[in-house]
Design an enzyme around this catalytic site. Structure first.
Site, short mmCIF file in Angstrom:
data_model
loop_
_atom_site.label_atom_id
_atom_site.label_comp_id
_atom_site.label_asym_id
_atom_site.label_seq_id
_atom_site.Cartn_x
_atom_site.Cartn_y
_atom_site.Cartn_z
N HIS A 163 0.80 -1.23 0.00
CA HIS A 163 0.00 0.00 0.00
C HIS A 163 0.83 1.27 0.00
CE1 HIS A 163 1.14 -0.21 4.23
NE2 HIS A 163 0.89 1.08 4.28
C1 UD1 Z 1 -1.41 5.85 5.75
C2 UD1 Z 1 -0.06 6.30 6.24
C3 UD1 Z 1 0.95 5.17 6.08
C4 UD1 Z 1 0.46 3.91 6.74
C5 UD1 Z 1 -0.94 3.56 6.26
C6 UD1 Z 1 -1.47 2.39 7.03
C7 UD1 Z 1 0.58 8.67 5.97
C8 UD1 Z 1 1.35 9.64 5.16
N1 UD1 Z 1 0.44 7.43 5.46
O1 UD1 Z 1 -1.30 5.58 4.36
O2 UD1 Z 1 2.18 5.56 6.68
O3 UD1 Z 1 1.35 2.86 6.42
O4 UD1 Z 1 -1.81 4.68 6.45
O5 UD1 Z 1 -2.41 1.67 6.33
O6 UD1 Z 1 0.10 9.01 7.03
N2 UD1 Z 1 -8.80 5.14 2.07
C9 UD1 Z 1 -10.04 4.56 2.17
N3 UD1 Z 1 -10.52 4.29 3.43
C10 UD1 Z 1 -9.84 4.59 4.54
C11 UD1 Z 1 -8.57 5.19 4.43
C12 UD1 Z 1 -8.08 5.46 3.18
O7 UD1 Z 1 -10.70 4.27 1.19
O8 UD1 Z 1 -10.33 4.31 5.64
C13 UD1 Z 1 -8.23 5.40 0.71
C14 UD1 Z 1 -8.55 6.77 0.17
O9 UD1 Z 1 -8.70 6.66 -1.21
C15 UD1 Z 1 -7.29 7.55 0.46
C16 UD1 Z 1 -6.20 6.51 0.35
O10 UD1 Z 1 -6.80 5.29 0.79
O11 UD1 Z 1 -7.09 8.61 -0.41
C17 UD1 Z 1 -4.96 6.80 1.16
O12 UD1 Z 1 -5.28 7.01 2.54
P1 UD1 Z 1 -4.27 7.85 3.51
O13 UD1 Z 1 -4.70 7.74 4.90
O14 UD1 Z 1 -4.02 9.19 2.93
O15 UD1 Z 1 -2.91 7.10 3.35
P2 UD1 Z 1 -2.57 5.54 3.43
O16 UD1 Z 1 -2.07 5.13 2.08
O17 UD1 Z 1 -3.69 4.79 4.03
N1 UDP Z 2 -3.43 -5.77 8.97
C1 UDP Z 2 -4.74 -6.20 9.17
N2 UDP Z 2 -5.49 -6.56 8.07
C2 UDP Z 2 -4.98 -6.52 6.81
C3 UDP Z 2 -3.66 -6.08 6.62
C4 UDP Z 2 -2.90 -5.70 7.73
O1 UDP Z 2 -5.22 -6.28 10.30
O2 UDP Z 2 -5.71 -6.86 5.86
C5 UDP Z 2 -2.66 -5.33 10.14
C6 UDP Z 2 -1.31 -6.00 10.31
O3 UDP Z 2 -1.42 -7.17 11.06
C7 UDP Z 2 -0.50 -4.92 11.02
C8 UDP Z 2 -1.08 -3.64 10.51
O4 UDP Z 2 -2.35 -3.95 9.96
O5 UDP Z 2 -0.71 -4.97 12.41
C9 UDP Z 2 -0.19 -3.04 9.45
O6 UDP Z 2 -0.84 -1.96 8.85
P1 UDP Z 2 -0.41 -1.35 7.46
O7 UDP Z 2 0.34 -2.35 6.67
O8 UDP Z 2 -1.63 -0.76 6.87
O9 UDP Z 2 0.53 -0.13 7.88
P2 UDP Z 2 2.10 0.03 8.18
O10 UDP Z 2 2.48 -0.94 9.24
O11 UDP Z 2 2.83 -0.18 6.89
O12 UDP Z 2 2.22 1.46 8.61
#
Ligand code: UD1
Ligand code: UDP
Length: 360
Positions: A205
């Site tokens: 992601h």
């Molecule tokens: C964010 C964090 C990243 C983390 C990740 C965990 C930042 C800069 N990035 O990235 O470090 O690893 O969360 O998963 O803070 N969206 C949905 N539903 C949601 C949330 C997001 O549909 O509940 C979609 C939207 O299209 C949105 C995109 O995901 O634009 C990105 O969401 P955003 O929270 O900006 O960043 P992540 O890629 O989730």
């Molecule tokens: N995770 C989850 N469901 C999923 C994928 C990940 O519960 O389908 C959990 C995973 O076990 C870990 C956390 O989400 O605890 C990691 O989140 P993510 O990869 O979104 O973010 P990052 O760690 O890269 O910031």
């Protein structure tokens, strides 16, 4: 001592859960401020429900947006809440925009900041998370470093020794607290029709991977090559950001079993019995290392070098052939490495330190 835990995304909910549970158990004066960065049910509420966490007292509902817009909205909302509540300490965890906004809002109000998972560095400034973690560390009063390496990084950057506490990572606590429950409660093997060790698991992601068409196409081709080589299902619970980008770029995912994001117990259960995990997630690199499952990281670098050192993880980037090679290498590694992320009591240690520091 009044504690404000600021969180906003899936990994923060998971990794703050041991602290929240300990606050509830010890009846500490504590409240959760949710920024609303993640808001879809399967990225947010499912974790509160399943992990039995108290509801956030405040939810700012900032939602998605550009970095500046999202972080700015958080700053405004967090400041208002902190002014109203006047906590003694704000706790943030990790490296998201929520963490940056939480740390910045608090430090500007003169409220003490504790950064959980301090001192991680990828040395890759193209990652938004790298900027967030550096700024959060340097705004913090209490830096909770998970490993000796992260502690040394902070010292090297000139942060005073008396602000740094080597405590391990709360992800170990979360796994120890939830894995047994996951085994008894999750029906995920039946739902997916797979057996232990007879499937591969992937997550991806990261902005720098999935927002770049060439990188995302390479990453997907690499997963397809690995699936063909191992000849077992490759399951990819897809993050909404990656799903949107796959659709926009029209990338073919034949051979990959795409499913919706999983709840934590299901994911943990699947992760603990996977033959191999391929990921660009920070938390998943740690969890596989703790669970004794080989991992391939779909990035050129990692802020979790401990996983490379113990041999649980191999870096691959997004080149398809390199991903295949890394999968073979990682799978062949001996799986008897030691967990470098602590003993599972990190949450308790953090709260004990804060009690000593703030109640005195
Ligand atoms: C964010 C964090 C990243 C983390 C990740 C965990 C930042 C800069 N990035 O990235 O470090 O690893 O969360 O998963 O803070 N969206 C949905 N539903 C949601 C949330 C997001 O549909 O509940 C979609 C939207 O299209 C949105 C995109 O995901 O634009 C990105 O969401 P955003 O929270 O900006 O960043 P992540 O890629 O989730
Ligand atoms: N995770 C989850 N469901 C999923 C994928 C990940 O519960 O389908 C959990 C995973 O076990 C870990 C956390 O989400 O605890 C990691 O989140 P993510 O990869 O979104 O973010 P990052 O760690 O890269 O910031």
């Amino acid at each position: 001592m009044k504690i404000s835990i600021i969180l906003g995304t899936r990994p923060e909910i998971v990794k703050c859960s041991p602290i929240i549970r300990e606050c509830v158990r010890s009846r500490l004066d504590c409240f959760i401020l949710h920024t609303g960065q993640h808001y879809s049910y399967n990225m947010d509420k499912v974790f509160f429900d399943q992990l039995n966490l108290p509801e956030a007292k405040y939810n700012l509902d900032v939602g998605s947006g550009s970095h500046g817009r999202q972080t700015g909205k958080m700053l405004v909302g967090i400041e208002e809440v902190l002014q109203k509540e006047s906590p003694d300490i704000v706790l943030v965890q990790g490296d998201t925009n929520t963490v940056l906004a939480g740390a910045l809002a608090a430090v500007k109000l003169g409220i003490k900041v504790g950064h959980i998972e301090a001192g991680l560095r990828s040395y890759d400034r193209n990652m938004p998370e790298e900027i967030n973690r550096i700024l959060a560390d340097h705004a913090s009063d209490y830096l909770f470093a998970p490993t000796q390496k992260s502690k040394e990084t902070l010292l090297h950057e000139g942060i005073e020794q008396n602000k740094i506490f080597l405590v391990g990572n709360t992800v170990v606590d979360a796994i120890y607290q939830d894995l047994e429950i996951a085994k008894s409660k999750s029906q995920i093997f039946i739902t997916l029709g797979v057996e232990a060790s007879q499937y591969l698991l992937a997550t991806a992601h990261r902005q720098e991977n999935v927002d770049d068409k060439k990188k995302l196409a390479g990453l997907v081709s690499g997963l397809q090559l690995v699936q063909s080589e191992f000849k077992i299902p490759l399951i990819y619970p897809i993050h909404p950001r990656a799903k949107k980008q796959l659709e926009q770029f029209g990338i073919d995912t034949t051979g990959i079993t795409l499913i919706e994001p999983l709840d934590y117990l299901a994911f943990l259960q699947l992760e603990s019995k996977a033959k191999l995990v391929l990921t660009d997630s920070g938390g998943v690199q740690e969890e596989t290392c703790i669970l004794g499952v080989p991992c391939v990281t779909l990035r050129e670098n990692t802020e979790r070098p401990e996983t490379l050192e113990v041999g649980s993880n191999v870096l691959a980037g997004t080149d398809p052939q390199k991903i295949l090679e890394a999968a073979k290498i990682s799978y062949a590694h001996k799986k008897n490495w030691a967990n470098p992320f602590g003993d599972g009591a990190t949450g308790k240690k953090i709260l004990k330190i804060l009690k000593n520091e703030l109640d005195s």
